[in-house]
Design an enzyme around this catalytic site. Structure first.
Site, PDB file in Angstrom:
ATOM      1  N   PHE A  35       0.836  -1.215   0.000  1.00 41.82           N
ATOM      2  CA  PHE A  35       0.000   0.000   0.000  1.00 41.82           C
ATOM      3  C   PHE A  35       0.870   1.265   0.000  1.00 41.82           C
ATOM      4  O   PHE A  35       0.844   2.059  -0.951  1.00 41.82           O
ATOM      5  CB  PHE A  35      -0.930  -0.052   1.223  1.00 41.82           C
ATOM      6  CG  PHE A  35      -1.617   1.242   1.548  1.00 41.82           C
ATOM      7  CD1 PHE A  35      -2.338   1.930   0.580  1.00 41.82           C
ATOM      8  CD2 PHE A  35      -1.552   1.768   2.836  1.00 41.82           C
ATOM      9  CE1 PHE A  35      -2.980   3.134   0.895  1.00 41.82           C
ATOM     10  CE2 PHE A  35      -2.185   2.951   3.159  1.00 41.82           C
ATOM     11  CZ  PHE A  35      -2.902   3.639   2.186  1.00 41.82           C
ATOM     12  N   ASN A  56       8.462  -9.335  -2.109  1.00 39.62           N
ATOM     13  CA  ASN A  56       8.335 -10.798  -2.229  1.00 39.62           C
ATOM     14  C   ASN A  56       6.875 -11.205  -2.440  1.00 39.62           C
ATOM     15  O   ASN A  56       6.560 -12.393  -2.480  1.00 39.62           O
ATOM     16  CB  ASN A  56       8.936 -11.517  -1.005  1.00 39.62           C
ATOM     17  CG  ASN A  56       8.148 -11.260   0.259  1.00 39.62           C
ATOM     18  OD1 ASN A  56       7.145 -10.550   0.245  1.00 39.62           O
ATOM     19  ND2 ASN A  56       8.591 -11.837   1.368  1.00 39.62           N
ATOM     20  N   THR A  59       2.450  -9.816   0.784  1.00 36.81           N
ATOM     21  CA  THR A  59       1.289  -8.955   1.049  1.00 36.81           C
ATOM     22  C   THR A  59       1.033  -8.016  -0.124  1.00 36.81           C
ATOM     23  O   THR A  59      -0.104  -7.668  -0.408  1.00 36.81           O
ATOM     24  CB  THR A  59       1.556  -8.083   2.298  1.00 36.81           C
ATOM     25  OG1 THR A  59       1.858  -8.937   3.388  1.00 36.81           O
ATOM     26  CG2 THR A  59       0.365  -7.229   2.642  1.00 36.81           C
ATOM     27  N   ASP A  80      13.022 -11.619  -1.572  1.00 40.96           N
ATOM     28  CA  ASP A  80      12.833 -11.279  -0.169  1.00 40.96           C
ATOM     29  C   ASP A  80      13.865 -10.235   0.251  1.00 40.96           C
ATOM     30  O   ASP A  80      15.022 -10.272  -0.177  1.00 40.96           O
ATOM     31  CB  ASP A  80      12.994 -12.536   0.699  1.00 40.96           C
ATOM     32  CG  ASP A  80      12.457 -12.305   2.090  1.00 40.96           C
ATOM     33  OD1 ASP A  80      11.275 -12.654   2.312  1.00 40.96           O
ATOM     34  OD2 ASP A  80      13.190 -11.761   2.940  1.00 40.96           O
ATOM     35  N   VAL A  81      13.436  -9.326   1.104  1.00 41.57           N
ATOM     36  CA  VAL A  81      14.296  -8.219   1.546  1.00 41.57           C
ATOM     37  C   VAL A  81      15.527  -8.725   2.304  1.00 41.57           C
ATOM     38  O   VAL A  81      16.560  -8.052   2.353  1.00 41.57           O
ATOM     39  CB  VAL A  81      13.457  -7.233   2.390  1.00 41.57           C
ATOM     40  CG1 VAL A  81      13.007  -7.873   3.710  1.00 41.57           C
ATOM     41  CG2 VAL A  81      14.186  -5.938   2.650  1.00 41.57           C
ATOM     42  N   ASN A 122      20.035  -6.504   6.402  1.00 43.11           N
ATOM     43  CA  ASN A 122      20.493  -6.588   5.010  1.00 43.11           C
ATOM     44  C   ASN A 122      20.410  -5.210   4.330  1.00 43.11           C
ATOM     45  O   ASN A 122      21.325  -4.812   3.602  1.00 43.11           O
ATOM     46  CB  ASN A 122      19.635  -7.623   4.264  1.00 43.11           C
ATOM     47  CG  ASN A 122      20.212  -7.973   2.915  1.00 43.11           C
ATOM     48  OD1 ASN A 122      21.436  -7.983   2.734  1.00 43.11           O
ATOM     49  ND2 ASN A 122      19.356  -8.250   1.948  1.00 43.11           N
ATOM     50  N   TYR A 168       5.394  -7.886  15.671  1.00 45.33           N
ATOM     51  CA  TYR A 168       5.467  -6.634  14.911  1.00 45.33           C
ATOM     52  C   TYR A 168       6.106  -5.532  15.763  1.00 45.33           C
ATOM     53  O   TYR A 168       7.040  -4.849  15.324  1.00 45.33           O
ATOM     54  CB  TYR A 168       4.059  -6.228  14.483  1.00 45.33           C
ATOM     55  CG  TYR A 168       4.018  -5.076  13.515  1.00 45.33           C
ATOM     56  CD1 TYR A 168       4.328  -5.256  12.169  1.00 45.33           C
ATOM     57  CD2 TYR A 168       3.650  -3.803  13.930  1.00 45.33           C
ATOM     58  CE1 TYR A 168       4.278  -4.201  11.269  1.00 45.33           C
ATOM     59  CE2 TYR A 168       3.601  -2.743  13.040  1.00 45.33           C
ATOM     60  CZ  TYR A 168       3.915  -2.949  11.717  1.00 45.33           C
ATOM     61  OH  TYR A 168       3.869  -1.894  10.833  1.00 45.33           O
ATOM     62  N   THR A 198      -2.739   4.853   8.340  1.00 47.86           N
ATOM     63  CA  THR A 198      -2.839   5.562   7.064  1.00 47.86           C
ATOM     64  C   THR A 198      -3.840   4.816   6.192  1.00 47.86           C
ATOM     65  O   THR A 198      -3.960   3.594   6.287  1.00 47.86           O
ATOM     66  CB  THR A 198      -1.448   5.609   6.399  1.00 47.86           C
ATOM     67  OG1 THR A 198      -0.542   6.222   7.310  1.00 47.86           O
ATOM     68  CG2 THR A 198      -1.469   6.422   5.117  1.00 47.86           C
TER      69      THR A 198
END
Ligand code: UDP
Length: 340
Positions: A35, A56, A59, A80-81, A122, A168, A198
């Site tokens: 988003f 990735n 979501t 992937d990050v 990373n 989280y 948001t």
């Protein structure tokens, strides 16, 4: 093709930014198909940056960015990050990759912790290698269930570190600590934004990906009862996407924000029950409400003190909840009608 409502929003942010900081600059956006990330991709491409969107697709959605694929200066990388490597220099890195919906991240607690620990590490190493400016998308969740509202950046939090939301919360807190460590130890140019709720076009309203306003909108449009958790007296402060994106751009480009932590969000605090009623009024349907148990550790109040952002960036949100909802509801209506 980009939707007209989003195109107008992007133009609005570009007009309000008034800097050429990003023209011809190489920029990495992690979580770029999500988003917030996809609105950032749209805006930075419009500002003339060469954008690499990393996602990735856990979501994020391809349809959020596929209109950008033919554009010169836009590159999509599905990875992937935690694993992404790159030898070409990025001048700016925006680290937004993470699951963010409470119902979703609680189903993926390990992945959420890893994106916000290994993933953040990373990205910090990449920023160090390239001498990039790096911005971290942290969250109001680092305050837990705050006892001080409006909450300033100096508030240390009221957290259940073993609770359902801790993957989280502690992920974001660990990342903030790691960003600070790289800043102190290596002099890395980093900035942290704590993003409060948001909303806007592209906010997911489906299944466990849903956030409250987009779910309420989809329910109201379908004539289904709006699912209010608890008695709806818990509050949130909802910031429209254009205000948030402008805030992010200002933090990343203003030298006074270097090494700083800033709240970004709306100071218009509203009970969830009132937000539900506002959605129903604007949609123009009256499907009624259904009440469900309040989830574990659901914060009772959330509203930022945005004094620091106002002082450093001369930024404050301009779009009211009502106007933002009108735009968002129009967008969801068009999606339902299959129009672009
Ligand atoms: N909520 C609700 N009904 C829903 C989804 C959420 O009443 O169908 C409530 C939720 O309990 C919370 C608020 O709305 O108090 C915001 O929830 P959201 O999942 O958007 O994110 P949060 O602000 O909790 O991170």
């Amino acid at each position: 093709m980009i939707d007209r409502i989003i195109r107008d929003d992007v133009e609005h942010v570009v007009d309000g930014f008034e800097h050429d900081t990003f023209a011809e600059k190489s920029v990495l956006i992690t979580g770029g198909a999500g988003f917030l990330g996809s609105h950032l991709c749209d805006t930075l491409v419009a500002l003339g940056a060469a954008v690499t969107c990393l996602d990735n697709f856990s979501t994020g959605l391809l349809k959020n960015v596929d209109h950008l694929l033919p554009k010169r200066g836009f590159r999509l990388v599905k990875e992937d990050v935690s694993n992404f490597k790159e030898n070409e220099k990025f001048e700016f890195i925006f680290h937004f990759a993470s699951r963010a919906s409470p119902e979703e991240y609680q189903l993926y607690p390990v992945e959420t912790l890893l994106a916000n620990s290994r993933g953040s590490h990373n990205m910090l190493e990449l920023a160090r290698q390239h001498d990039s400016t790096i911005l971290f998308a942290s969250s109001s969740e680092v305050y837990g269930d705050p006892q001080v509202v409006p909450t300033p950046e100096s508030y240390l939090g009221n957290i259940n570190h073993l609770g359902a939301r801790s993957c989280y919360v502690e992920g974001k807190r660990f990342s903030e600590s790691l960003f600070m460590a790289f800043h102190r130890k290596y002099g890395l140019d980093m900035r942290i934004v704590r993003i409060f709720n948001t909303f806007g076009p592209r906010l997911r309203g489906d299944g466990f990906y849903a956030r409250v306003l987009s779910r309420f909108i989809l329910q109201a449009l379908a004539g289904k009862r709006l699912t209010v958790y608890g008695d709806g007296s818990q509050t949130r402060s909802f910031c429209y996407i254009t205000d948030l994106i402008l805030g992010v751009l200002l933090v990343s480009s203003n030298v006074k924000a270097r090494g700083e932590v800033l709240n970004l969000g709306s100071s218009q605090e509203i009970p969830i029950l009132d937000a539900a009623k506002q959605v129903v009024t604007i949609v123009g349907s009256n499907p009624g409400l259904s009440f469900h148990p309040l989830p574990e550790d659901d914060p009772m109040r959330r509203c930022p003190d945005t004094g620091k952002a106002k002082e450093i960036l001369e930024w404050e949100p301009q779009v009211s909840l009502e106007n933002g909802l009108e735009r968002t509801i129009s967008w969801f209506r068009k999606q339902a009608d299959g129009a672009s």
